[in-house]
Design a protein around this motif. Structure first.
Motif, PDB file in Angstrom:
ATOM      1  N   HIS A  88       0.825  -1.212   0.000  1.00 44.39           N
ATOM      2  CA  HIS A  88       0.000   0.000   0.000  1.00 44.39           C
ATOM      3  C   HIS A  88       0.859   1.262   0.000  1.00 44.39           C
ATOM      4  O   HIS A  88       0.485   2.278  -0.594  1.00 44.39           O
ATOM      5  N   GLU A  89       2.002   1.205   0.684  1.00 49.00           N
ATOM      6  CA  GLU A  89       2.887   2.370   0.756  1.00 49.00           C
ATOM      7  C   GLU A  89       3.369   2.814  -0.622  1.00 49.00           C
ATOM      8  O   GLU A  89       3.673   4.001  -0.826  1.00 49.00           O
ATOM      9  N   VAL A  90       3.459   1.888  -1.571  1.00 54.18           N
ATOM     10  CA  VAL A  90       3.913   2.246  -2.925  1.00 54.18           C
ATOM     11  C   VAL A  90       2.747   2.277  -3.911  1.00 54.18           C
ATOM     12  O   VAL A  90       2.948   2.222  -5.126  1.00 54.18           O
ATOM     13  N   GLY A  91       1.535   2.356  -3.359  1.00 52.73           N
ATOM     14  CA  GLY A  91       0.366   2.570  -4.204  1.00 52.73           C
ATOM     15  C   GLY A  91      -0.255   1.325  -4.807  1.00 52.73           C
ATOM     16  O   GLY A  91      -1.112   1.433  -5.700  1.00 52.73           O
ATOM     17  N   ILE A  92       0.108   0.147  -4.351  1.00 53.62           N
ATOM     18  CA  ILE A  92      -0.473  -1.088  -4.901  1.00 53.62           C
ATOM     19  C   ILE A  92      -1.633  -1.531  -4.018  1.00 53.62           C
ATOM     20  O   ILE A  92      -1.441  -1.938  -2.872  1.00 53.62           O
ATOM     21  N   GLU A  93      -2.822  -1.443  -4.553  1.00 49.32           N
ATOM     22  CA  GLU A  93      -4.039  -1.804  -3.826  1.00 49.32           C
ATOM     23  C   GLU A  93      -4.649  -3.105  -4.337  1.00 49.32           C
ATOM     24  O   GLU A  93      -5.405  -3.761  -3.613  1.00 49.32           O
ATOM     25  N   GLU A  94      -4.342  -3.469  -5.566  1.00 52.94           N
ATOM     26  CA  GLU A  94      -4.903  -4.695  -6.159  1.00 52.94           C
ATOM     27  C   GLU A  94      -4.030  -5.883  -5.733  1.00 52.94           C
ATOM     28  O   GLU A  94      -2.970  -6.132  -6.288  1.00 52.94           O
ATOM     29  N   ILE A  95      -4.509  -6.624  -4.730  1.00 52.81           N
ATOM     30  CA  ILE A  95      -3.715  -7.685  -4.132  1.00 52.81           C
ATOM     31  C   ILE A  95      -4.516  -8.990  -4.114  1.00 52.81           C
ATOM     32  O   ILE A  95      -5.655  -9.020  -3.635  1.00 52.81           O
ATOM     33  N   TYR A  96      -3.915 -10.036  -4.640  1.00 47.69           N
ATOM     34  CA  TYR A  96      -4.533 -11.367  -4.667  1.00 47.69           C
ATOM     35  C   TYR A  96      -3.739 -12.286  -3.735  1.00 47.69           C
ATOM     36  O   TYR A  96      -2.513 -12.372  -3.847  1.00 47.69           O
ATOM     37  N   ILE A  97      -4.437 -12.960  -2.850  1.00 49.12           N
ATOM     38  CA  ILE A  97      -3.781 -13.895  -1.927  1.00 49.12           C
ATOM     39  C   ILE A  97      -4.299 -15.295  -2.225  1.00 49.12           C
ATOM     40  O   ILE A  97      -5.506 -15.555  -2.137  1.00 49.12           O
ATOM     41  N   VAL A  98      -3.388 -16.202  -2.573  1.00 47.54           N
ATOM     42  CA  VAL A  98      -3.774 -17.592  -2.830  1.00 47.54           C
ATOM     43  C   VAL A  98      -3.679 -18.345  -1.510  1.00 47.54           C
ATOM     44  O   VAL A  98      -2.602 -18.443  -0.914  1.00 47.54           O
ATOM     45  N   VAL A  99      -4.802 -18.867  -1.038  1.00 40.92           N
ATOM     46  CA  VAL A  99      -4.870 -19.526   0.263  1.00 40.92           C
ATOM     47  C   VAL A  99      -5.262 -20.989   0.090  1.00 40.92           C
ATOM     48  O   VAL A  99      -5.759 -21.399  -0.957  1.00 40.92           O
ATOM     49  N   GLY A 100      -5.055 -21.765   1.134  1.00 43.44           N
ATOM     50  CA  GLY A 100      -5.412 -23.185   1.114  1.00 43.44           C
ATOM     51  C   GLY A 100      -5.492 -23.694   2.535  1.00 43.44           C
ATOM     52  O   GLY A 100      -6.561 -23.802   3.121  1.00 43.44           O
ATOM     53  N   PHE A 101      -4.333 -23.976   3.139  1.00 47.14           N
ATOM     54  CA  PHE A 101      -4.273 -24.454   4.517  1.00 47.14           C
ATOM     55  C   PHE A 101      -4.813 -23.387   5.469  1.00 47.14           C
ATOM     56  O   PHE A 101      -4.398 -22.241   5.437  1.00 47.14           O
ATOM     57  N   MET A 102      -5.783 -23.780   6.311  1.00 46.79           N
ATOM     58  CA  MET A 102      -6.429 -22.855   7.259  1.00 46.79           C
ATOM     59  C   MET A 102      -6.904 -21.589   6.554  1.00 46.79           C
ATOM     60  O   MET A 102      -6.754 -20.465   7.069  1.00 46.79           O
ATOM     61  N   LYS A 103      -7.492 -21.745   5.398  1.00 51.55           N
ATOM     62  CA  LYS A 103      -7.868 -20.591   4.572  1.00 51.55           C
ATOM     63  C   LYS A 103      -8.823 -19.635   5.275  1.00 51.55           C
ATOM     64  O   LYS A 103      -8.799 -18.425   5.030  1.00 51.55           O
ATOM     65  N   GLU A 104      -9.678 -20.183   6.166  1.00 47.77           N
ATOM     66  CA  GLU A 104     -10.664 -19.334   6.846  1.00 47.77           C
ATOM     67  C   GLU A 104     -10.009 -18.254   7.706  1.00 47.77           C
ATOM     68  O   GLU A 104     -10.586 -17.190   7.923  1.00 47.77           O
TER      69      GLU A 104
END
Length: 583
Positions: A108-124
């Motif tokens: 966010h500090e460098v202006g990147i707001e579009e963030i995708y997180i690939v989850v699996g283990f303990m995803k909740e």
């Protein structure tokens, strides 16, 4: 434009030009090289005679500027035991801040707001990030059986002008920028024998032979559009080959002995990859994640402080549990932590009763502590112990001799192991969902028909291991003498001891010739036809039992591949063999 030219442009974008010597000092290159590169940039139209950026340069910055980021957080992080029994690695806290939140804030500090997180283990556990930071979660359902190559495949359409970041990274300084001009992969200046790349004089990452000391691979990468398109195609091609399930995504960066992207080298003190409990403790000895139930249990048992529990390393991920080795008071121990869904499968009070029944008989592992409520167990670590090789007949013969001796002790406990009852129980754990095998109901009816033959040929029930498989027979050295011990008594109970013979066969994936060899190793005096057929019946019944067990574990995201399919095959194959023998 080469890497050095790009770095000079980036410097000029952020700091007004003063003189060439100052630029050389900042870049770390000689004045002669800087003069040469400035001349090239001027000839190519990126700077004017006053060494100011031109519109062409500004356009280049705009085209290649970072637009989004992908954070890889699907993996179990097996080396993080015992922390990963309570928390996914991306949420491990350093100085009170979860690793993944620090990464997001730095983006966010460098202006990147579009963030995708690939989850699996303990995803909740990652869900809260959606509301807190506006991120997008992408679920990798295959996180157990496939490596992060498949995580990146899920988001390959987003990797243009994007950072790809592992979630278990702690960066002292922000490693991200508002502007990038080329693709790079981050390594540190620290030599590492586990790395397979080394920075060459061109600032490229060359593949090197194993164990020759490459640059530590950090895992952060930036891809501009042109390179991202190539990488996306390679990732898709690699994922189309089932043999690549354990590959890391970086495999898509290699071409002709080097990475297709440049090296970005950072100091080892600036970026830390946290793979183990010990590494976290070095970075932040006050982290909340160091205070796990497992570590607190060890401290209570041995009356020590957490800092006295050292040399923690993963032992293995068993079919049921996670185990890790640790040192305390100058000795090594193993701690077992129950795995996913075991609270549904195993009665820990009954397991504790079994250990009490065999205590002092030199049959099992040397138990220091066992908790009948949560299943935590601590045992002494045996140096140079090895498991039985099911293809080595001498090993098998010794194991069967030990098993027979155990059975002939005729030990008793207050509970039994009802194979047919367990089949029904495992079916209920599917919560009404049908079996993955279309002919399951037909196969089950055939297996149930074997019960009459089995019951009519059982002469005595004694304490039986139930899980007497090759991996649970350990060869150890005690006072210069070889001993065979049986470990993992979670399923043990009163049963026909010949069940253990069948269990060894189906876990070892034996063919019929090998099955008969094993029976001969157990019954050194010879085995009559009635008992042999009964053992064939047990192979069929236990095959269906463990097939159902595998289906339950599969619903939890734990796959056993060929083992699962072969268990179901045993049910069908040995039913036919029994029918041929009886009729």
């Amino acid at each position: 434009m080469n890497k050095l030219e790009s770095d000079i442009l980036n410097r000029l974008l952020h700091e007004p030009f003063t003189n060439k010597r100052a630029l050389a000092e900042v870049s770390g290159d000689s004045l002669e090289i800087v003069n040469h590169e400035l001349e090239n940039l001027m000839n190519e139209g990126y700077i004017d005679k006053s060494i100011h950026l031109t519109d062409k340069a500004l356009s280049e910055f705009e085209q290649k500027k970072p637009q989004r980021a992908i954070i890889l957080a699907a993996g179990v992080g097996m080396r993080m035991v015992p922390i990963n029994t309570e928390m996914p690695k991306g949420l491990i806290e350093v100085n009170g801040e979860p690793l993944i939140e620090r990464i997001i804030k730095q983006l966010h500090e460098v202006g990147i707001e579009e963030i995708y997180i690939v989850v699996g283990f303990m995803k909740e556990k990652y869900d809260y990030l959606i509301c807190k930071y506006g991120v997008h979660l992408i679920v990798n359902k295959d996180y157990v059986k496939k490596n992060n190559l498949y995580s990146v495949n899920l988001v390959k359409k987003y990797i243009r002008n994007a950072y790809i970041i592992p979630c278990d990274i702690w960066c002292d300084k922000n490693p991200f920028r508002r502007h990038e001009l080329y693709s790079w992969y981050m390594v540190s200046d620290l030599a590492n024998n586990e790395s397979n790349v080394r920075v060459n004089w061109e600032m490229k990452l060359e593949v090197i032979p194993p164990k020759t000391g490459g640059n530590t691979m950090i895992g952060i990468c930036y891809l501009v559009k042109e390179d991202a398109d190539v990488v996306a195609e390679r990732i898709e091609a690699l994922c189309n080959n089932p043999q690549n399930s354990r590959l890391f995504w970086e495999e898509a960066l290699y071409y002709r002995g080097r990475m297709i992207v440049s090296a970005r080298v950072v100091r080892s003190s600036e970026v830390v990859e946290i793979n183990t409990y010990e590494q976290l403790r070095e970075l932040d000895c006050n982290s909340n994640q160091l205070k796990t139930d497992a570590i607190q249990t060890i401290c209570s048992v041995f009356k020590v402080k957490p800092k006295e529990v050292t040399n923690i390393s993963v032992l293995k991920k068993g079919m049921t549990n996670r185990s890790f080795v640790f040192s305390c008071k100058g000795k090594k121990y193993i701690m077992r932590i129950p795995g996913e869904g075991t609270d549904q499968l195993i009665n820990r009070k009954k397991e504790a009763d079994v250990y009490q029944a065999i205590d002092g008989r030199r049959i099992c592992d040397d138990v220091v502590y066992i908790n009948p409520n949560n299943g935590y167990k601590i045992t002494k670590f045996w140096e140079n112990a090895r498991v039985c090789d099911p293809l080595n007949y001498e090993d098998v013969r010794k194991c069967m001799k030990r098993l027979r001796h155990f059975h002939e002790l005729r030990l008793k406990v207050a509970h039994d192991f009802d194979i047919f009852g367990q089949i029904e129980f495992y079916e209920t754990l599917r919560n009404g969902a049908p079996s993955i095998y279309k002919d399951y109901e037909k196969t089950k009816m055939k297996i149930l028909s074997l019960r009459h033959y089995i019951d009519s040929h059982v002469t005595e029930k004694v304490l039986t291991h139930i899980d007497a498989v090759p991996d649970n027979f350990l060869f150890i050295n005690k006072n210069g003498m070889e001993e065979v011990r049986l470990i993992d008594w979670e399923y043990a109970g009163m049963q026909d001891p010949h069940v253990d013979v069948a269990m060894f066969c189906i876990y070892a994936l034996y063919n019929k010739y090998q099955v008969d060899q094993l029976i001969s190793a157990y019954f050194t005096e010879g085995c009559n036809d009635a008992i042999r057929i009964k053992i064939y019946c047990y192979i069929a019944v236990c095959g269906l039992l463990w097939s159902n067990w595998c289906e339950y574990k599969r619903n939890l995201g734990v796959e056993f591949g060929e083992y699962s399919y072969r268990q179901y095959s045993y049910a069908k194959e040995y039913y036919r063999i029994v029918q041929e023998k009886i009729y």
